[in-house]
Design a protein around this motif. Structure first.
Motif, PDB file in Angstrom:
ATOM      1  N   GLY A 147       0.701  -1.114   0.298  1.00 28.25           N
ATOM      2  CA  GLY A 147      -0.158   0.247   0.001  1.00 28.25           C
ATOM      3  C   GLY A 147       0.668   1.352  -0.060  1.00 28.25           C
ATOM      4  O   GLY A 147       2.138   1.287  -0.031  1.00 28.25           O
ATOM      5  N   GLY A 148       0.124   2.470   0.206  1.00 32.08           N
ATOM      6  CA  GLY A 148       1.024   3.631  -0.382  1.00 32.08           C
ATOM      7  C   GLY A 148       0.630   4.782   0.540  1.00 32.08           C
ATOM      8  O   GLY A 148       0.879   5.959   0.136  1.00 32.08           O
ATOM      9  N   GLY A 149      -0.813   4.380   1.094  1.00 31.30           N
ATOM     10  CA  GLY A 149      -0.938   5.647   1.705  1.00 31.30           C
ATOM     11  C   GLY A 149      -0.806   5.475   3.402  1.00 31.30           C
ATOM     12  O   GLY A 149       0.302   4.658   3.553  1.00 31.30           O
ATOM     13  N   ALA A 176       0.420   9.326   1.124  1.00 31.50           N
ATOM     14  CA  ALA A 176       0.646  10.024   2.623  1.00 31.50           C
ATOM     15  C   ALA A 176       0.728  11.097   3.552  1.00 31.50           C
ATOM     16  O   ALA A 176       1.193  12.259   2.398  1.00 31.50           O
ATOM     17  CB  ALA A 176       1.356   8.763   3.265  1.00 31.50           C
ATOM     18  N   ASP A 177      -0.091  11.873   4.927  1.00 37.79           N
ATOM     19  CA  ASP A 177       0.384  12.903   4.757  1.00 37.79           C
ATOM     20  C   ASP A 177       2.156  12.835   4.760  1.00 37.79           C
ATOM     21  O   ASP A 177       2.553  12.266   5.675  1.00 37.79           O
ATOM     22  CB  ASP A 177       0.038  13.093   5.995  1.00 37.79           C
ATOM     23  N   PRO A 178       2.581  14.188   5.101  1.00 43.54           N
ATOM     24  CA  PRO A 178       4.107  13.891   4.984  1.00 43.54           C
ATOM     25  C   PRO A 178       4.234  13.899   5.731  1.00 43.54           C
ATOM     26  O   PRO A 178       5.431  13.486   5.962  1.00 43.54           O
ATOM     27  CB  PRO A 178       3.845  16.618   4.743  1.00 43.54           C
ATOM     28  N   ILE A 179       3.838  14.174   7.374  1.00 39.48           N
ATOM     29  CA  ILE A 179       4.121  14.388   8.885  1.00 39.48           C
ATOM     30  C   ILE A 179       4.532  12.346   9.076  1.00 39.48           C
ATOM     31  O   ILE A 179       5.121  12.330   9.679  1.00 39.48           O
ATOM     32  CB  ILE A 179       3.939  14.111  10.109  1.00 39.48           C
ATOM     33  N   VAL A 180       3.608  11.287   8.272  1.00 40.08           N
ATOM     34  CA  VAL A 180       3.702  10.283   8.319  1.00 40.08           C
ATOM     35  C   VAL A 180       4.966   9.343   7.397  1.00 40.08           C
ATOM     36  O   VAL A 180       5.795   8.911   7.738  1.00 40.08           O
ATOM     37  CB  VAL A 180       2.325   9.406   7.599  1.00 40.08           C
ATOM     38  N   ILE A 181       5.462  10.524   6.050  1.00 36.99           N
ATOM     39  CA  ILE A 181       7.021  10.006   5.229  1.00 36.99           C
ATOM     40  C   ILE A 181       8.050  10.488   6.003  1.00 36.99           C
ATOM     41  O   ILE A 181       8.370   9.137   5.853  1.00 36.99           O
ATOM     42  CB  ILE A 181       6.071  10.552   3.430  1.00 36.99           C
ATOM     43  N   GLU A 182       7.901  12.234   7.049  1.00 36.17           N
ATOM     44  CA  GLU A 182       8.794  12.378   7.401  1.00 36.17           C
ATOM     45  C   GLU A 182       9.420  11.136   8.473  1.00 36.17           C
ATOM     46  O   GLU A 182      10.468  11.033   8.766  1.00 36.17           O
ATOM     47  CB  GLU A 182       8.643  13.281   7.993  1.00 36.17           C
ATOM     48  N   LYS A 183       8.270  10.716   9.321  1.00 33.61           N
ATOM     49  CA  LYS A 183       8.748   9.595  10.463  1.00 33.61           C
ATOM     50  C   LYS A 183       9.200   8.026   9.155  1.00 33.61           C
ATOM     51  O   LYS A 183      10.021   7.717   9.765  1.00 33.61           O
ATOM     52  CB  LYS A 183       7.194   9.487  10.887  1.00 33.61           C
ATOM     53  N   LEU A 184       8.504   7.791   8.291  1.00 34.64           N
ATOM     54  CA  LEU A 184       9.584   6.660   8.067  1.00 34.64           C
ATOM     55  C   LEU A 184      10.752   7.449   7.564  1.00 34.64           C
ATOM     56  O   LEU A 184      11.641   5.663   7.167  1.00 34.64           O
ATOM     57  CB  LEU A 184       8.402   6.107   6.939  1.00 34.64           C
ATOM     58  N   ASN A 185      10.941   7.772   7.118  1.00 33.47           N
ATOM     59  CA  ASN A 185      12.152   8.536   6.119  1.00 33.47           C
ATOM     60  C   ASN A 185      13.228   8.599   7.347  1.00 33.47           C
ATOM     61  O   ASN A 185      14.610   8.430   7.362  1.00 33.47           O
ATOM     62  CB  ASN A 185      12.869   9.746   5.645  1.00 33.47           C
ATOM     63  N   GLU A 186      12.678   8.838   9.271  1.00 31.27           N
ATOM     64  CA  GLU A 186      12.917   8.316   9.970  1.00 31.27           C
ATOM     65  C   GLU A 186      13.859   7.459  10.913  1.00 31.27           C
ATOM     66  O   GLU A 186      14.748   7.481  12.057  1.00 31.27           O
ATOM     67  CB  GLU A 186      12.632   9.448  10.965  1.00 31.27           C
ATOM     68  N   LEU A 187      13.320   6.675  10.247  1.00 34.49           N
ATOM     69  CA  LEU A 187      13.740   4.598  10.412  1.00 34.49           C
ATOM     70  C   LEU A 187      15.281   4.907  10.683  1.00 34.49           C
ATOM     71  O   LEU A 187      16.202   5.199   9.681  1.00 34.49           O
ATOM     72  CB  LEU A 187      12.916   3.696  10.086  1.00 34.49           C
TER      73      LEU A 187
END
Length: 306
Positions: A147-149, A176-187
């Protein structure tokens, strides 16, 4: 005969029940289980009054409030809904039928399926629709999230805390919302992103062993060795039981006006099962409150005319 039957036990249904009870309406909730979609959600940071709360914790608070009132609850699946000539309604379940003067449809949505070979066979044996529920079962294993949402990215973030390897597979890109993408990139341990891929098949013997995905641009197939697959490709409304009785939009959502009224007098709808533009817990709860108040007003008006 009940004054109101509420179909569904999620945020919309439970809130409607509380507001109906406060108006001294004789109410019945019919639901397969309490909680609805929030039971699949671990992190909730946008429900007013809570800086952070898990879905199950929030729904436990809803449940506690419902049980403070004399509201009858039946744990059954609704299979049909009929409008009677006298303006009342019959709600049909596998174990019986129930009559009401008004009905509030708050049956929410369920996960959409991939509809690929192996999905049904391996559901519960590696294929899951709830990362919150099943994520810890795959500790130290390789998993794929499809999924991509928002729900897909949140699932990938969640299972990354347990899994040894996480693939994130999306048809096109992220919605997805920018804040969710940001959290993904911070893993700390990044997920393996496969954008522009379509899931073709799920393979295994006793449990999931491989996922076959095709590159949308080239058609090339990739076999990923995974033990768990989390399907997060959206939701579809639980509205089959009222097909032919109400107007649906192209997504099979119940069409309502701004006061939760459907095209049939005495029949109201609230929450994610409706055509409302945003699917949020706070909006579903607001819809439920509104539906109960408008239903009460409708019954008062009917009494004054009789």
């Amino acid at each position: 005969m009940y004054e109101v039957i509420i179909i569904g036990g999620g945020p919309a249904g439970m809130t409607a029940a509380v507001y109906a009870a406060r108006k001294r309406m004789n109410a019945l909730i019919i639901t397969k289980e309490f909680g609805g979609q929030p039971m699949w959600t671990m992190d909730i940071e946008n429900y007013m009054g809570y800086q952070f709360v898990t879905g199950p914790e929030l729904m436990e608070k809803f449940d506690e409030q419902v049980r403070k009132f004399p509201i009858e609850i039946k744990y059954e699946e609704v299979t049909g809904l009929e409008a009677k000539a006298d303006g009342t309604f019959t709600v049909i379940c596998a174990d019986g039928q129930y009559q009401a003067k008004v009905v509030i449809i708050a049956s929410g949505k369920r996960p959409r399926r991939l509809k690929v070979p192996g999905e049904v066979e391996f559901t519960g044996r590696g294929v899951s629709y709830c990362a919150t529920c099943d994520g810890p079962l795959f500790a130290g294993k390789a998993v794929a999230v499809i999924g991509g949402g928002n729900s897909a990215l949140q699932a990938a973030i969640e299972v990354s805390a347990f899994a040894a390897k996480v693939y994130l597979i999306s048809l096109h890109g992220y919605k997805a919302d920018p804040i969710v993408i940001e959290k993904l990139n911070e893993l700390e341990r990044p997920v393996i992103e496969l954008m522009g891929y379509t899931t073709k098949e799920i393979k295994g013997s006793q449990a999931v062993e491989k996922l076959v995905a095709a590159n949308n641009a080239t058609g090339e197939l990739s076999e990923l060795e995974v033990q768990g697959i989390f399907v997060e490709i959206g939701l579809e409304p639980n509205s089959e039981y009222c097909k032919g009785l109400l107007d649906f939009n192209e997504y099979r959502e119940v069409v309502t006006d701004c006061r939760t009224r459907t095209g049939l007098p005495g029949l109201f709808a609230a929450g994610d099962v409706t055509n409302g533009p945003d699917k949020q817990i706070v909006i579903a709860a607001g819809d439920g409150a509104k539906a109960a108040l408008v239903a009460y007003e409708y019954l008062l008006h009917k009494r004054s005319q009789s």
